[in-house]
Design an enzyme around this catalytic site. Sequence first.
Site, short mmCIF file in Angstrom:
data_model
loop_
_atom_site.label_atom_id
_atom_site.label_comp_id
_atom_site.label_asym_id
_atom_site.label_seq_id
_atom_site.Cartn_x
_atom_site.Cartn_y
_atom_site.Cartn_z
N ARG A 161 0.81 -1.22 0.00
CA ARG A 161 0.00 0.00 0.00
C ARG A 161 0.85 1.27 0.00
NH1 ARG A 161 -5.17 -1.21 3.75
NH2 ARG A 161 -5.99 -2.95 2.53
N ASP A 220 -15.79 8.51 9.36
CA ASP A 220 -14.66 7.62 9.14
C ASP A 220 -13.39 8.47 9.21
OD1 ASP A 220 -14.51 4.58 7.73
OD2 ASP A 220 -12.68 5.77 7.60
C1 LIG Z 1 -13.88 -2.69 7.17
S1 LIG Z 1 -14.52 -1.05 7.21
C2 LIG Z 1 -16.12 -1.35 7.92
C3 LIG Z 1 -17.21 -0.51 7.28
C4 LIG Z 1 -18.61 -0.74 7.84
N1 LIG Z 1 -18.69 -0.34 9.22
C5 LIG Z 1 -19.03 -2.17 7.66
O1 LIG Z 1 -19.05 -2.94 8.63
O2 LIG Z 1 -19.35 -2.56 6.53
C6 LIG Z 1 -13.63 -0.33 8.58
C7 LIG Z 1 -13.58 1.19 8.54
O3 LIG Z 1 -13.11 1.65 9.80
C8 LIG Z 1 -12.35 2.82 9.57
N2 LIG Z 1 -11.48 3.08 10.72
C9 LIG Z 1 -10.39 2.38 11.12
N3 LIG Z 1 -9.81 2.97 12.17
C10 LIG Z 1 -10.55 4.08 12.45
C11 LIG Z 1 -10.45 5.13 13.41
N4 LIG Z 1 -9.45 5.16 14.31
N5 LIG Z 1 -11.38 6.10 13.40
C12 LIG Z 1 -12.38 6.09 12.49
N6 LIG Z 1 -12.54 5.13 11.55
C13 LIG Z 1 -11.63 4.14 11.52
C14 LIG Z 1 -11.60 2.51 8.28
O4 LIG Z 1 -11.14 3.67 7.62
C15 LIG Z 1 -12.63 1.72 7.49
O5 LIG Z 1 -13.30 2.53 6.56
#
Ligand SMILES: C[S@@+](CC[C@H](N)C(=O)[O-])C[C@H]1O[C@@H](n2cnc3c(N)ncnc32)[C@H](O)[C@@H]1O
Length: 284
Positions: free
Chosen positions: A47, A154
Amino acid sequence: MTGLAVREGNVAAYKFTDLHFDKLRMLVAETTGISLSDHKRDLLYGRLTRRLRALGLQDFDQYIALLADRPDDELQNFINAVTTNLTSFFRENHHFEFLANELFPQLEKQGRARGMRIWSAGCSTGEEAYSIAMTVREYFADAGAMDIKILASDLDTSVVQTAANGIYDQSRIEGMPPERVKRWFQRGSGSNAGKVRVRRELAELITFRQLNLMQAWPMQSMFDVVFCRNVVIYFDKPTQSRLFNNFASVIKPGGHLIIGHSETLHKVCDRFELIGKTIYRKPD
Ligand SMILES: C[S@@+](CC[C@H](N)C(=O)[O-])C[C@H]1O[C@@H](n2cnc3c(N)ncnc32)[C@H](O)[C@@H]1O
């Protein structure tokens, strides 16, 4: 594993040492809460080499120096590159069934549906928040007049932008019942052929925001429901515990926290009771 250059076919490779990996994963943990285990080494390399190429840098030393010297220029791109954003409409559909079949009828009966606040924390590209909005609109015929608000946040700025645009490849809604598609999506034509746009009635319920769950939260209101699904999966237990306790402080008594299929509050946070599959309730 030592740090010789990783081969990538004919594309120029960069030397990636244990020290590079450790410095970068420490920065990931500090800034996002995500803790990368040893077997995520190739993933991180893959990445970040895109960032090195985009910036025309020679090696990871230069990239690490750039992150330290000019974080305002690169830290957000770095964060965007390391997040995993997999999501879909009505993912883990039983959570939306819970809203429609149990929670909304309950809140309606108690006269608490008006003014309802829902947070999609870690919303990725927005499918989760729009699925909540569809469920709200399908249940409450007059949702537009009920002061119902959904916050979708996010830490990754590029996914928040996609979410706010509300435009998706048609393939993203394959499998959704045709009546739902017809009601909530407009098909694109011309240069937008093959795309769909969510209708305004859904978008107007939602506020999209960039927000890092590891930093202070600016919101004033308390929530009836927080969705935080598939976000903490890469956080270590103390970080998960801190986050879930913070959620407990912003969820109303009797409100709900909904987490992802492989996550649990067991031995992590005792401020909620488990009432269904990955559905928790904060006691009154
Ligand atoms: C796998 S996705 C899940 C999306 C959705 N909640 C679902 O279950 O389909 C995880 C998301 O968490 C976000 N994320 C990770 N760490 C985070 C943080 N410290 N604060 C806010 N968002 C975060 C990532 O950017 C990503 O878009």
